[in-house]
Design a protein around this motif. Structure first.
Motif, PDB file in Angstrom:
ATOM      1  N   LEU A 269      15.940 -13.953  -9.708  1.00  0.00           N
ATOM      2  CA  LEU A 269      16.661 -14.282 -10.934  1.00  0.00           C
ATOM      3  C   LEU A 269      16.455 -13.184 -11.974  1.00  0.00           C
ATOM      4  N   ALA A 270      15.219 -12.692 -12.089  1.00  0.00           N
ATOM      5  CA  ALA A 270      14.950 -11.608 -13.048  1.00  0.00           C
ATOM      6  C   ALA A 270      15.799 -10.388 -12.735  1.00  0.00           C
ATOM      7  N   LEU A 271      15.940 -10.060 -11.469  1.00  0.00           N
ATOM      8  CA  LEU A 271      16.743  -8.909 -11.069  1.00  0.00           C
ATOM      9  C   LEU A 271      18.202  -9.107 -11.449  1.00  0.00           C
ATOM     10  N   ARG A 272      18.730 -10.285 -11.222  1.00  0.00           N
ATOM     11  CA  ARG A 272      20.137 -10.563 -11.563  1.00  0.00           C
ATOM     12  C   ARG A 272      20.360 -10.480 -13.070  1.00  0.00           C
ATOM     13  N   VAL A 273      19.399 -10.998 -13.834  1.00  0.00           N
ATOM     14  CA  VAL A 273      19.516 -10.940 -15.296  1.00  0.00           C
ATOM     15  C   VAL A 273      19.487  -9.490 -15.768  1.00  0.00           C
TER      16      VAL A 273
END
Length: 319
Positions: A269-273
Motif C-alpha cells: 500500500l505504501a508503494l502504491r501511495v
C-alpha cells in the motif's frame, strides 16, 4: 506581588474588557495580551514552538490572523515542553479569572495544537461556557489514565497531580469543543475517544493529516475559514467533510498515508501511495519512502535504485 501585577489593566466592569496590552513573565511561561474586540482568543503554544522558535519575542500562535479578525488575544507562551504543568502559570491564570478578566468578554475561545490543544481543553474551566478548538490534542499525559501513551517522555515526566491535568474534564465545562485529528494515528484516535465521552465535542477526523493537523489545513486553505466559522457560529461539519477531500491533492496526504502504511506493515500500500503521489510531486521525499517500501517487500535492488534516484534529485535541487 504576582496578584498586584495581574490586576494591572484589569476590566473595570462587566462587559468592559481591558483596552491596554500587558505581558506577564512567569519564569517558564509568559502571558501576553493584545486588546481587540469582545471575543477573546486564548492561544497556547504547541510542543514544537519551544524547540523551533526563540522564547524571547515569540509571538502568540495565530496572532496575525486573530488580530486581523478584530479579536482580543491572550497568548500563553511556553519556554519548554512542560504541557503547562506549572504552579506559577496556573496561579497566574486563576488570578486573571478571579479578577474578572475572562468574564469581561462576550465570548472566550481557547485553542492550540498538540500540547496546546490539550491546554485549550484542560483550562476551559477558567471561562465556563467557552469554545474550545483543539488540533491533535492529547487528553492527558497522566500515566495512570493513559498508560498506552508512550510518546512525549518529557511531558509524561511532569507533575500530573496539578490542577487542569485532564482535557476531557476541562472540556466538560465548555459550551462546545471541536477536535481536529488524524484518525489513522492510533494514539491520537484514543485521545479523541476520551474527549468524545464528554458529550460536548464535535470530532473532526482528517485521515492522513498527520499529528499536528494544522499544516494539512493550511495546505488546503481551510485553517482560517474553519476557525472563523467556529468563532462566528457558522461552522458546518458536512461542509468541512466535503472541503477536506482536497487534502488528497497535497504532498502531506501522500507522505502521511505512506508512512502510516509502512508502520502498519503494509509496504504494498505504501508503494502504491508513493507512486500515485510521485505523479503529482516527482521531486518530493516520497522517493525515499518508496525505497523503504521496496526494501520492506524484499526488493533490495529496486530499493537501492530508488534511493539513488532520490539522492540524485536532492543534490540537483541543492545545486
Amino acid at each position: 506581588m504576582l496578584r498586584r501585577l495581574l490586576t494591572m489593566g484589569r476590566p473595570t466592569g462587566p462587559g468592559r474588557h481591558p483596552s491596554s496590552p500587558f505581558t506577564r513573565e512567569l519564569g517558564d511561561h509568559r502571558l501576553q495580551y493584545e486588546p481587540g474586540g469582545p471575543t477573546l482568543v486564548v492561544s497556547f503554544d504547541n510542543a514544537a514552538r519551544p524547540a523551533e522558535e526563540a522564547y524571547v519575542g515569540r509571538p502568540t500562535w495565530g496572532a496575525r490572523f486573530y488580530l486581523s479578525e478584530g479579536h482580543s488575544l491572550l497568548g500563553v507562551i511556553a519556554r519548554e515542553t512542560s504541557w503547562y504543568r506549572d504552579r506559577t502559570l496556573i496561579a497566574a491564570l486563576e488570578a486573571l479569572r478571579d479578577e474578572g478578566f475572562f468574564a469581561s468578554f462576550a465570548r472566550v475561545v481557547l485553542t492550540g495544537g498538540s500540547m496546546g490543544g490539550f491546554a485549550a481543553a484542560a483550562f476551559a474551566p477558567l471561562a465556563p461556557g467557552a469554545t474550545v478548538i483543539a488540533f491533535s490534542p492529547q487528553s492527558t499525559l497522566d500515566g495512570r489514565v493513559v498508560p498506552w501513551e508512550r510518546r512525549y517522555a518529557n511531558g509524561r515526566a511532569r507533575d500530573w497531580t496539578l490542577p487542569y491535568s485532564d482535557g476531557p474534564a476541562g472540556l466538560a465545562q465548555a459550551a462546545q469543543g471541536f477536535v481536529f485529528f488524524d484518525n489513522l494515528d492510533r494514539a491520537d484516535l484514543r485521545h479523541a475517544a476520551r474527549f468524545e465521552q464528554t458529550g460536548r465535542v464535535l470530532l473532526m477526523p482528517v485521515p492522513a493529516g498527520g499529528h499536528g493537523v494544522p499544516p494539512m489545513l493550511i495546505q488546503t486553505g481551510l485553517l482560517k475559514p474553519l476557525t472563523r466559522q467556529i468563532i462566528d457560529g457558522s461552522f458546518s461539519k458536512p461542509a468541512f467533510q466535503k472541503a477536506i477531500r482536497a487534502r488528497k491533492e497535497t504532498i502531506r496526504y501522500h507522505r502521511m498515508l505512506a508512512r502510516e502504511a509502512l508502520m502498519r506493515r503494509r509496504p504494498g500500500l505504501a508503494l502504491r501511495v508513493c507512486d500515485a503521489g510521485l505523479k503529482r510531486f516527482p521531486l518530493s521525499d516520497l522517493l525515499e519512502t518508496r525505497s523503504l517500501a521496496l526494501a520492506a517487500m524484499d526488493r533490495p535492488q529496486q530499493a537501492l535504485a530508488a534511493l539513488d534516484r532520490a539522492r540524485a534529485l536532492r543534490d540537483k535541487r541543492r545545486g
